[in-house]
Write a protein that holds these residues in place. Structure first.
Motif, PDB file in Angstrom:
ATOM      1  N   ASP A   1      61.086  25.388 126.699  1.00 14.35           N
ATOM      2  CA  ASP A   1      62.396  26.043 126.589  1.00 14.35           C
ATOM      3  C   ASP A   1      62.606  26.584 125.173  1.00 14.35           C
ATOM      4  OD1 ASP A   1      64.847  26.997 127.321  1.00 14.35           O
ATOM      5  OD2 ASP A   1      65.907  25.099 127.000  1.00 14.35           O
ATOM      6  N   LYS A   2      61.631  27.385 124.749  1.00 13.41           N
ATOM      7  CA  LYS A   2      61.689  27.884 123.370  1.00 13.41           C
ATOM      8  C   LYS A   2      60.965  29.225 123.272  1.00 13.41           C
ATOM      9  CE  LYS A   2      60.971  26.375 118.597  1.00 13.41           C
ATOM     10  NZ  LYS A   2      60.469  25.273 117.730  1.00 13.41           N
ATOM     11  N   LEU A   3      61.465  30.078 122.377  1.00 14.10           N
ATOM     12  CA  LEU A   3      60.826  31.360 122.096  1.00 14.10           C
ATOM     13  C   LEU A   3      59.920  31.202 120.880  1.00 14.10           C
ATOM     14  CD1 LEU A   3      60.762  34.435 122.843  1.00 14.10           C
ATOM     15  CD2 LEU A   3      62.553  34.739 121.106  1.00 14.10           C
ATOM     16  N   TYR A   4      58.645  31.577 121.025  1.00 15.07           N
ATOM     17  CA  TYR A   4      57.679  31.428 119.931  1.00 15.07           C
ATOM     18  C   TYR A   4      57.230  32.810 119.447  1.00 15.07           C
ATOM     19  CZ  TYR A   4      57.273  26.584 121.454  1.00 15.07           C
ATOM     20  OH  TYR A   4      57.538  25.266 121.783  1.00 15.07           O
ATOM     21  N   PHE A   5      57.012  32.916 118.132  1.00 20.04           N
ATOM     22  CA  PHE A   5      56.522  34.147 117.530  1.00 20.04           C
ATOM     23  C   PHE A   5      55.120  33.902 116.964  1.00 20.04           C
ATOM     24  CE2 PHE A   5      61.079  34.691 117.489  1.00 20.04           C
ATOM     25  CZ  PHE A   5      61.232  36.010 117.910  1.00 20.04           C
ATOM     26  N   SER A   6      54.236  34.869 117.173  1.00 16.43           N
ATOM     27  CA  SER A   6      52.856  34.752 116.691  1.00 16.43           C
ATOM     28  C   SER A   6      52.504  35.994 115.880  1.00 16.43           C
ATOM     29  CB  SER A   6      51.879  34.610 117.874  1.00 16.43           C
ATOM     30  OG  SER A   6      52.215  33.500 118.674  1.00 16.43           O
ATOM     31  N   PRO A   7      52.692  35.967 114.564  1.00 18.55           N
ATOM     32  CA  PRO A   7      52.285  37.090 113.723  1.00 18.55           C
ATOM     33  C   PRO A   7      50.808  36.977 113.338  1.00 18.55           C
ATOM     34  CG  PRO A   7      53.406  35.444 112.394  1.00 18.55           C
ATOM     35  CD  PRO A   7      53.403  34.921 113.813  1.00 18.55           C
ATOM     36  N   ARG A   8      50.129  38.115 113.228  1.00 13.38           N
ATOM     37  CA  ARG A   8      48.712  38.112 112.844  1.00 13.38           C
ATOM     38  C   ARG A   8      48.375  39.367 112.039  1.00 13.38           C
ATOM     39  NH1 ARG A   8      45.980  35.718 118.427  1.00 13.38           N
ATOM     40  NH2 ARG A   8      47.223  33.810 118.429  1.00 13.38           N
ATOM     41  N   LEU A   9      47.443  39.207 111.105  1.00 12.48           N
ATOM     42  CA  LEU A   9      47.065  40.312 110.220  1.00 12.48           C
ATOM     43  C   LEU A   9      45.563  40.258 109.955  1.00 12.48           C
ATOM     44  CD1 LEU A   9      48.026  42.634 108.252  1.00 12.48           C
ATOM     45  CD2 LEU A   9      48.081  40.871 106.476  1.00 12.48           C
ATOM     46  N   GLN A  10      44.924  41.429 110.017  1.00 16.31           N
ATOM     47  CA  GLN A  10      43.507  41.560 109.667  1.00 16.31           C
ATOM     48  C   GLN A  10      43.344  42.806 108.806  1.00 16.31           C
ATOM     49  OE1 GLN A  10      41.853  41.806 113.637  1.00 16.31           O
ATOM     50  NE2 GLN A  10      41.284  39.640 113.627  1.00 16.31           N
ATOM     51  N   ALA A  11      42.519  42.712 107.787  1.00 16.62           N
ATOM     52  CA  ALA A  11      42.298  43.856 106.903  1.00 16.62           C
ATOM     53  C   ALA A  11      40.842  43.905 106.474  1.00 16.62           C
ATOM     54  CB  ALA A  11      43.206  43.775 105.677  1.00 16.62           C
ATOM     55  N   ARG A  12      40.314  45.133 106.342  1.00 13.59           N
ATOM     56  CA  ARG A  12      38.921  45.341 105.915  1.00 13.59           C
ATOM     57  C   ARG A  12      38.885  46.370 104.793  1.00 13.59           C
ATOM     58  NH1 ARG A  12      35.187  49.417 106.896  1.00 13.59           N
ATOM     59  NH2 ARG A  12      36.858  50.470 108.043  1.00 13.59           N
ATOM     60  N   TYR A  13      38.130  46.065 103.770  1.00 13.22           N
ATOM     61  CA  TYR A  13      37.925  47.030 102.680  1.00 13.22           C
ATOM     62  C   TYR A  13      36.442  47.132 102.385  1.00 13.22           C
ATOM     63  CZ  TYR A  13      37.819  49.257  98.145  1.00 13.22           C
ATOM     64  OH  TYR A  13      37.529  50.107  97.124  1.00 13.22           O
TER      65      TYR A  13
ATOM     66  N   LEU B   1      40.002  40.126 105.242  1.00 10.59           N
ATOM     67  CA  LEU B   1      41.004  39.064 105.173  1.00 10.59           C
ATOM     68  C   LEU B   1      41.697  38.966 106.525  1.00 10.59           C
ATOM     69  CD1 LEU B   1      42.804  39.725 101.752  1.00 10.59           C
ATOM     70  CD2 LEU B   1      41.535  37.651 102.361  1.00 10.59           C
ATOM     71  N   SER B   2      42.072  37.769 106.901  1.00  7.31           N
ATOM     72  CA  SER B   2      42.811  37.608 108.152  1.00  7.31           C
ATOM     73  C   SER B   2      43.724  36.394 108.042  1.00  7.31           C
ATOM     74  CB  SER B   2      41.859  37.444 109.336  1.00  7.31           C
ATOM     75  OG  SER B   2      41.142  36.221 109.245  1.00  7.31           O
ATOM     76  N   GLY B   3      44.756  36.380 108.869  1.00  8.70           N
ATOM     77  CA  GLY B   3      45.654  35.232 108.875  1.00  8.70           C
ATOM     78  C   GLY B   3      46.679  35.341 109.984  1.00  8.70           C
ATOM     79  N   GLY B   4      47.274  34.203 110.334  1.00 11.51           N
ATOM     80  CA  GLY B   4      48.310  34.237 111.345  1.00 11.51           C
ATOM     81  C   GLY B   4      48.476  32.896 112.045  1.00 11.51           C
ATOM     82  N   ARG B   5      49.118  32.940 113.187  1.00 17.34           N
ATOM     83  CA  ARG B   5      49.537  31.732 113.875  1.00 17.34           C
ATOM     84  C   ARG B   5      49.133  31.793 115.344  1.00 17.34           C
ATOM     85  NH1 ARG B   5      54.005  30.376 116.866  1.00 17.34           N
ATOM     86  NH2 ARG B   5      55.063  28.389 116.454  1.00 17.34           N
TER      87      ARG B   5
ATOM     88  N   ASP C   1      36.685  53.540 104.678  1.00 22.64           N
ATOM     89  CA  ASP C   1      36.445  52.325 103.902  1.00 22.64           C
ATOM     90  C   ASP C   1      37.604  51.334 103.977  1.00 22.64           C
ATOM     91  OD1 ASP C   1      38.302  53.708 102.477  1.00 22.64           O
ATOM     92  OD2 ASP C   1      37.159  53.783 100.599  1.00 22.64           O
ATOM     93  N   PHE C   2      38.631  51.627 104.754  1.00 23.09           N
ATOM     94  CA  PHE C   2      39.756  50.697 104.830  1.00 23.09           C
ATOM     95  C   PHE C   2      40.359  50.722 106.228  1.00 23.09           C
ATOM     96  CE2 PHE C   2      44.300  49.670 104.569  1.00 23.09           C
ATOM     97  CZ  PHE C   2      44.219  48.411 103.973  1.00 23.09           C
ATOM     98  N   SER C   3      40.677  49.555 106.727  1.00 23.57           N
ATOM     99  CA  SER C   3      41.399  49.468 108.003  1.00 23.57           C
ATOM    100  C   SER C   3      42.260  48.223 107.991  1.00 23.57           C
ATOM    101  CB  SER C   3      40.426  49.444 109.189  1.00 23.57           C
ATOM    102  OG  SER C   3      39.529  48.360 109.094  1.00 23.57           O
ATOM    103  N   LEU C   4      43.364  48.295 108.686  1.00 29.89           N
ATOM    104  CA  LEU C   4      44.319  47.191 108.734  1.00 29.89           C
ATOM    105  C   LEU C   4      44.884  47.096 110.147  1.00 29.89           C
ATOM    106  CD1 LEU C   4      47.045  46.207 106.218  1.00 29.89           C
ATOM    107  CD2 LEU C   4      47.745  46.752 108.547  1.00 29.89           C
ATOM    108  N   VAL C   5      44.967  45.893 110.651  1.00 33.96           N
ATOM    109  CA  VAL C   5      45.568  45.650 111.963  1.00 33.96           C
ATOM    110  C   VAL C   5      46.636  44.577 111.789  1.00 33.96           C
ATOM    111  CG1 VAL C   5      45.195  44.869 114.326  1.00 33.96           C
ATOM    112  CG2 VAL C   5      43.441  46.238 113.184  1.00 33.96           C
ATOM    113  N   ALA C   6      47.882  44.915 112.098  1.00 34.96           N
ATOM    114  CA  ALA C   6      48.992  43.969 111.989  1.00 34.96           C
ATOM    115  C   ALA C   6      49.677  43.873 113.349  1.00 34.96           C
ATOM    116  CB  ALA C   6      49.983  44.428 110.926  1.00 34.96           C
ATOM    117  N   GLY C   7      49.824  42.659 113.835  1.00 38.99           N
ATOM    118  CA  GLY C   7      50.419  42.495 115.157  1.00 38.99           C
ATOM    119  C   GLY C   7      51.383  41.326 115.203  1.00 38.99           C
TER     120      GLY C   7
END
Length: 742
Positions: A473-485, A495-499, A457-463
């Motif tokens: 000429d730049k280093l970029y970061f892309s965080p992302r999160l997904q969750a299921r209940y 729920l999900s979110g990120g860049r 009944d629960f799963s989470l993916v964080a990357g």
């Protein structure tokens, strides 16, 4: 040692290339209520491959190549089988007691045409070819007519270029892949959708919101992954023929060699040819309503299996596309000086995938994906022309494993994306350029994605991934999160979110302004990427209503841009300003219900609210041609004698138009388009190895009467085709057939 690293690099790759996983739930139907079926057997017909469900009725097992019938059984209940064509996805079974008379309960024995992946942490839709057959889709841009999540619209009134919209934003903000390889991006972001022939599509997976970091950093509004028929499961022969009253005719052919378990390699070839040999002008504005032209498209691929744990594929693709439009007098060679449009695209590419599964380690695998392409596009718009080129190389490696136990899984790897892009705008007959730009971009990156699933009944993916861009000429970061209940077997929240970010192609993505007399003003000439944040929430609810289940999905997404390429057509009716702005945003709310009114009679009802705003020169305002309100109704009925009937009603709310208050009175346009309805109908009949279909788009012939401003003086000021809000051609009748050898 050097050879070791070379071999390791070849092996590295995505596990999901090889792990063709089908999962879902088995329920028992008791006293009009569905209850989980623990220890139910689920197996592939004709094989010894199977599994049993857990306490909640959940199962998961690998797809067996060449076997498409999945059977669920439980003591005291009738077996139920389903035809599963996709290599990955979810499907549920509802078993009825053996003593129950069939007429008492209606059970559908096929996988749903469109369904939410119940186990995915993100909002993930599976669309199979049953759904795709509902519309006369000739290519990917026309495959979403019965899908409320994605809209399709014309860029302008002349070039015939269609683009999809997702979450109220253009399709370029969605990561569009062909079997997990980025495809419709860069110069291919708009026309690329028409380079995917619909008859070759086996299934489509649509993810709303940000997708996995392993697929790159370019996904902002979602991901669309197209799965073609593959050598290991394609029909031996598939022929499709299509024609419509718009003059379009098309033939597609898929051929594969005979399958043998003993063979190491198998081949398949896909060929497409389409043409529109003549132009039509139904609204009398002296401009062609649709573009003429022709397209040749070919793909050849080889699937090989060196041993039970090591397999892969590679292939070649070729596209040659010609489109012509403009004034009828120019197209009919009556007036050589008339306003005309032409565009010739040539694209060449190769791709490959390799993977290895460790035989004694659950889920542990390594693999590699690679892709290369070169594309050139030469276009003319009246007295202006463009020359666009792009070379690309893409490499992605993936290692999948777990930490301690299967509750803690991870995927990690490195990637490389190389783009060489050149854009030139010039006046025909003159040597000087109006605009010229080159971008050489090398982006090495690395990522890590952690998945946690302590219970069903629960799963989470964080990357998170980091990518160094040599052009910026730049280093970029892309965080992302997904969750299921899963609150209950019938209620799920996500729920999900990120860049995400992408590199814009200023000229190619503003080409619709060239279908006018506007001067293009490139305001911000410095280097900038488009960067956006996306957040979303969704609620999936199954409701037992009568003898069937009502599936109700509602999702809400918000996208905010740190920087975005914006085209401002409001500030001056004689100019198109292309600029970089911060603060553009979009809200998207979609609520959709799917229900079976009776045996083989399905209904889909959806409503969508969009509030998409761009930061123009004079501030934040609604984006052009995006309806604030949109509604959708689809009815599908199939008989036992394999007749299928499909009807779709679309309602488009009012759309904001570019401001023309500074234009002379005779060229001023309304600030808002009217709302309107369209109705599409289609009938299919399956007869032996044939499937015939016929239908009509825009049944009631609704048309925008004056899509082009000042059409009689195309080389004068205020000529403009950027006010297209509705159908131009009107009613379009079509017919065709499929012939299939299994």
């Amino acid at each position: 040692m050097r050879h070791f690293y070379f071999v390791l690099a070849l092996l590295l790759g995505s596990a999901n290339l090889l792990v063709a996983q089908i999962d879902g739930y088995v329920y028992l139907y008791e006293d009009n209520v569905q209850v989980p079926a623990p220890n139910a057997a689920v197996y592939w017909e004709g094989t010894s491959t199977g599994t049993t469900t857990d306490d909640k009725g959940y199962f998961s097992l690998e797809k067996v190549p060449g076997h498409n019938t999945l059977i669920a059984s439980f003591t005291g209940y009738q077996n139920l089988s389903k035809v599963i064509i996709s290599r990955k996805g979810s499907t549920n079974f509802v078993l009825i007691p053996e003593s129950t008379e069939l007429e008492d309960v209606t059970v559908t024995g096929e996988a749903l045409a469109t369904q939410v992946n119940a186990k995915a942490a993100g909002l993930h839709f599976e669309i199979n070819n049953k759904e795709l057959r509902k519309a006369a889709c000739c290519n990917l841009s026309e495959s979403f007519e019965t899908n409320a999540s994605i809209d399709v619209s014309f860029n302008d009134g002349i070039t015939g270029t269609k683009q999809i919209e997702m979450l109220g934003l253009a399709g370029k903000y969605a990561l569009i892949q062909r079997e997990n390889v980025p495809f419709a991006r860069g110069l291919n972001a708009q026309n690329g959708l028409s380079y995917v022939p619909g008859p070759f599509i086996e299934s489509i997976q649509v993810t709303k919101g940000l997708s996995s970091v392993l697929n790159g950093y370019e996904s902002i509004t979602g991901q669309i992954n197209v799965e073609y028929y593959k050598p290991e499961n394609a029909p031996r022969l598939l022929i499709n023929v299509f024609g419509n009253t718009g003059g379009r005719n098309e033939i597609n052919a898929l051929i594969r060699d005979s399958w043998s378990d003993a063979a190491k390699a198998h081949n398949s070839t896909m060929l497409h040819f389409s043409s529109v040999p003549y132009a039509q002008d139904r609204n009398g504005d002296q401009f062609a309503d649709l573009t003429m032209g022709r397209q040749f498209n070919a793909m050849h691929r080889v699937h090989y299996k060196l041993n039970p744990n090591w397999e892969g594929q590679f292939g070649l693709v070729l596209v040659d596309d010609l489109r012509e439009g403009g004034q009828m007098s120019a197209l009919e060679n009556v007036d050589p000086f008339g306003w005309s449009f032409s565009s010739r695209d040539k694209r060449y590419g190769f791709f490959g995938k390799n993977g290895y599964i460790f035989p004694d380690k659950e889920i542990r695998s390594i693999g590699i994906i690679y892709n290369g392409s070169y594309q050139e596009r030469n276009s003319t718009y009246g007295n202006r022309g463009t020359k666009l080129h792009q070379g690309n190389f893409y490499l992605n490696t993936i290692l999948q494993d777990y930490i301690g136990n299967l509750e803690h899984q991870f995927k990690t790897g490195i990637s490389l994306n190389v783009d060489q892009v050149s854009e030139q705008l010039y006046l025909i007959g003159r040597d000087s350029s109006l605009y010229q730009h080159q971008r050489n971009e090398i982006v090495p990156g690395a990522y890590f994605e952690y998945s946690y699933e302590p219970a069903d009944d629960f799963s989470l993916v964080a990357g998170i991934r980091s990518d160094y861009n040599s052009y910026f000429d730049k280093l970029y970061f892309s965080p992302r999160l997904q969750a299921r209940y899963q609150l209950s077997p019938n209620t799920t929240f996500r729920l999900s979110g990120g860049r995400g970010q992408r590199s814009p192609n200023r000229l190619a993505e503003s080409s619709s302004a060239l279908a006018s007399s506007r001067d293009l003003q490139f305001v911000d000439t410095y280097r900038f990427p488009e960067i956006a944040w996306n957040a979303g929430f969704s609620w999936s609810q199954n409701i037992i209503l009568g003898e069937n289940v009502l599936r109700w999905n509602t999702d809400l997404f918000y996208t905010w841009f740190e920087s975005k390429l914006v085209m401002d057509l409001d500030y001056d009716p004689l100019k198109a300003y292309i600029l970089n702005r911060s603060g553009s945003q979009s809200w998207s709310l979609l609520s959709q219900m799917d229900y079976s009114l009776g045996k083989n009679f399905d209904i889909r009802l959806a409503y969508k609210y969009l509030n998409s705003q761009d930061k123009f020169l004079e501030g934040l305002d609604l984006s052009y041609q995006i309806p604030v309100h949109r509604a959708f109704l689809n009815l599908a009925y199939a008989t036992e004698k394999e007749w299928k009937f499909d009807a779709t009603l679309n309602w488009f709310g009012k759309k904001r138009q570019p401001n023309t208050s500074l234009s002379p009175a005779e060229f001023q346009q309304l600030d808002w388009s009217p709302d309107y309805f369209t109705v599409n109908l289609q009938v299919n009949k399956v007869w032996r190895r044939f499937e015939f279909f016929a239908g009509v788009d825009n049944l009631f012939n609704y048309k925008q009467e004056n899509p082009i401003v000042n059409p009689s003086q195309a080389f004068s000021n205020y000529f403009d085709s950027n006010f297209v809000w509705g159908p131009i051609f009107g009613r379009n009748i079509y017919a065709g057939l499929y012939y299939r050898l299994p």
